[in-house]
Each structure stands twice: as C-alpha cells, then as structure tokens.
Design a protein around this motif. Structure first.
Motif, short mmCIF file in Angstrom:
data_model
loop_
_atom_site.label_atom_id
_atom_site.label_comp_id
_atom_site.label_asym_id
_atom_site.label_seq_id
_atom_site.Cartn_x
_atom_site.Cartn_y
_atom_site.Cartn_z
N ARG A 73 49.92 63.84 44.76
CA ARG A 73 50.07 64.16 45.85
C ARG A 73 48.77 64.99 46.73
O ARG A 73 48.43 65.94 45.72
CB ARG A 73 51.36 65.32 46.04
CG ARG A 73 51.57 65.69 47.48
CD ARG A 73 52.90 66.62 47.32
NE ARG A 73 52.59 68.12 46.86
CZ ARG A 73 53.15 69.09 46.62
NH1 ARG A 73 54.57 68.97 46.54
NH2 ARG A 73 52.70 70.18 46.27
N THR A 104 46.34 66.08 50.19
CA THR A 104 46.10 66.28 51.38
C THR A 104 45.16 65.50 52.17
O THR A 104 45.29 65.30 53.27
CB THR A 104 45.76 68.05 51.60
OG1 THR A 104 44.45 67.97 50.99
CG2 THR A 104 46.72 68.81 51.01
N ASP A 152 45.34 60.91 55.15
CA ASP A 152 45.46 62.29 55.07
C ASP A 152 46.70 62.80 54.15
O ASP A 152 46.60 62.09 53.06
CB ASP A 152 45.90 62.77 56.58
CG ASP A 152 44.53 62.49 57.36
OD1 ASP A 152 43.44 62.83 56.91
OD2 ASP A 152 44.69 62.19 58.48
N GLN A 153 47.77 63.54 54.49
CA GLN A 153 48.70 63.76 53.53
C GLN A 153 49.38 62.59 53.03
O GLN A 153 49.54 61.61 53.76
CB GLN A 153 49.70 64.73 54.42
CG GLN A 153 50.97 65.05 53.31
CD GLN A 153 51.94 65.57 54.13
OE1 GLN A 153 52.29 65.36 55.46
NE2 GLN A 153 52.72 66.49 53.70
N PHE A 155 57.43 65.79 47.76
CA PHE A 155 57.05 66.60 48.74
C PHE A 155 58.15 67.65 49.28
O PHE A 155 59.38 67.31 49.15
CB PHE A 155 56.83 65.75 50.22
CG PHE A 155 55.65 64.65 50.11
CD1 PHE A 155 54.40 65.43 50.36
CD2 PHE A 155 55.84 63.23 49.69
CE1 PHE A 155 53.32 64.28 50.19
CE2 PHE A 155 54.85 62.69 49.45
CZ PHE A 155 53.71 63.02 49.45
N GLY A 187 53.58 60.33 55.32
CA GLY A 187 52.35 60.33 54.88
C GLY A 187 51.69 58.88 54.47
O GLY A 187 52.47 57.92 54.62
N ASP A 237 47.21 68.40 46.11
CA ASP A 237 48.19 69.26 46.76
C ASP A 237 49.13 69.82 45.72
O ASP A 237 49.77 69.08 45.20
CB ASP A 237 48.78 68.56 47.95
CG ASP A 237 49.70 69.50 48.68
OD1 ASP A 237 49.51 70.89 48.38
OD2 ASP A 237 50.54 69.19 49.43
#
Length: 145
Positions: free
Chosen positions: A7, A9, A24-25, A55, A71, A136
């Motif tokens: 996971r 960011t 990105d995420q 998430f 995402g 993340d």
C-alpha cells in the motif's frame, strides 16, 4: 504466481531516467511468474488485486479495496520473487518461469487488469528498472495462487 503488494501513497518506475509508470495512492504490485501459471491464475490474481482490502475505512479498519478508494495499481514484473532461497547464500532461479512464459503471463495479467480497472500502470518486462515508493503503513502482503 506471486504478487507482493504494498500500500503506497506514491510509486513510480523509471527506465533510462524516463518515468514509464506512476501512481499516487494505491498498490505497488511486484509480480513473479511460476512455471505452472496459466489463465486461471491470471483471472484469480486480478480479482484478488482489485478486491483485496488493505485500505482503511472510516473506523480505521482495513475494509476497503483499491477500487473503493480510487487508487492506482502499478504492476511491476519481478522474476526474483520466484527464486528458490531455501538453501545456501545465493538464490536459484530454476524455479522461475522462462522469460517467454513470464512475459506472456505478465502481459495477460496487465491486459486483464486494464479491462477491469482504468487506474493501472506498469513497469517494463526485462528492463533494468528503478522503482521508488512511499510505503503507507507500512502495509505489505504476499499473495500467492
């Protein structure tokens, strides 16, 4: 097939100083192909990657998947995931799929994922890639099928 999911960011893949994939995420997914992998493995892995709940929801629990958070997914071929590391001090790659099979299965996984979700980016099979990410959590899981 093995998929090491992280996971993130943000994550990106660079080849020869050119960014070829970035998110990105979302999920950075390192994909290893084993000799016995075939079409059923591809469908199953695509389903798991798009639906695996890593998430946080409003209560802070891992109950949401990458689709639910909007995402990205960055798929990166990683043949070293299939290495045999059980003995000695050097990995053996005899347990990995051939380059031809690896390319075929990886390409099919990418195609399947892109048909089901538009936020998919990729690395380049067989290239010397530089992968950067911000994990993340950190949250990392190894999915196998």
């Amino acid at each position: 097939m093995k998929a090491l999911i992280q996971r993130v960011t943000q994550a990106q893949v660079t080849v020869d100083t050119v960014v070829i994939g970035a998110i990105d995420q979302g999920l950075l997914v390192l994909v290893g192909v084993d000799p016995g992998d075939a079409a059923p493995n591809i469908e199953k892995m695509a389903h798991r990657l798009l639906n695996y709940r890593v998430f946080a929801d409003a209560d802070g629990r891992m109950n949401l998947n990458v689709r639910q958070v909007g995402g990205g997914v960055l798929l990166v071929p990683q043949f070293t995931l299939s290495a045999d590391t059980r003995k000695g001090l050097r990995p053996s790659f005899t347990s990995a799929a051939s380059p031809e099979q690896g390319l075929s299965i990886f390409t099919a996984l990418v195609d399947t994922m892109k048909q089901q979700y538009e936020g998919v980016e990729t690395g380049q099979f067989g290239a010397d890639m530089q992968v950067s990410l911000t994990n993340d959590g950190p949250v990392t899981f190894l999915l196998e099928n």
